[in-house]
Scaffold this motif. Sequence first.
Motif: not given
Length: 328
Positions: A144-147, A188-191, A221-234
């Motif tokens: 939730y903090a990430n989102g 993200i859905a809520e906020l 191609p219109d993507l603006k945000v990526i959220a990840t569950i861990g540091g490797g993916g980030a």
Amino acid sequence: MKKIGMFAATTAVAALALSGCTTVHDTAPAGGSAGGDDAVGITFSDLSNPVWAELVQEAQSYGAEQGLSVTYVDAKNDAATQVTQIENFIQQGVSTIIVCAVDANALAGVTKRAQEAGIEVVGYTQVLENYDAQYLVDAYNTGYANGEAAAAWIDENFDADETVEWALMDLPRFPEIIDRANGIKDAIAELAPNAELVATAPALTAEDGVANAENFLQANPDLKVIATIGGGGAVGGNEGVKSAGVTDDESFGLFGIDATENEVQNIIDGDPEKSTISLGGGRAHGRTLIDITVDLLAGEAVEKDQFMPIEVIDASNAQEYYDEVFGD
């Protein structure tokens, strides 16, 4: 729905880039004595995760300072291998076994046998059925903090009536990581109700993150945000976004979890990664697990379920955090 504020972290975080990971092991021990009151065995689900690789190294060195001989092994995401590793630790007569489970359900029998043999069992991140203490992520609130951070960035950079496409790097084989991903999605859905989830893919390593980011952007191609569950993916995602030609730091936001050194440096440099969540980090977690072990072996009262701190690291505090945690 559970919500969080910005929790303060009380411990430091550091993590190695993938190229700097510790040498990993299968069923053979990584040093340490065969058994005895000072012997501790650690089995981890997958030491290709840079945070966990650093954790076991720190546990080994810090354990030595506490008079413990620490051996660690890598289950390489194989539940049967991990059962065998724990059986080996039992046969060696170690005093404590620390477990980051591949499949917690598969370990119910062998962890019970360990306890019956007088061995302390300490769980890490994955909830075990039989344990003496465990150190866990508050998975949903971490997500939730990430989102929440992602939603705040969306609100700051886009109009409320503008659809903002976003993608998620998850890791659905672990129940706790599913909870973490659900926290991201709920926040993200809520906020940021104008945000639309258009793609998901699993990511544990930096290589996963690079490939996912490139694939996400090619398909969307219109993507603006990526959220990840861990540091490797980030870390990998940050590089993948840049390799796709995204250089304007206000046009794209990537949001991570783990606050590895690379992640925090990315934020300082004005890269696509805008924030990360510190949970204490590999070095601090290694020390905490050893401290728990020392207390258990001393017969002290130990809280069975302990949770990692949660702190958002962004442009407002990244340099200070970097200097404190990673500075000389």
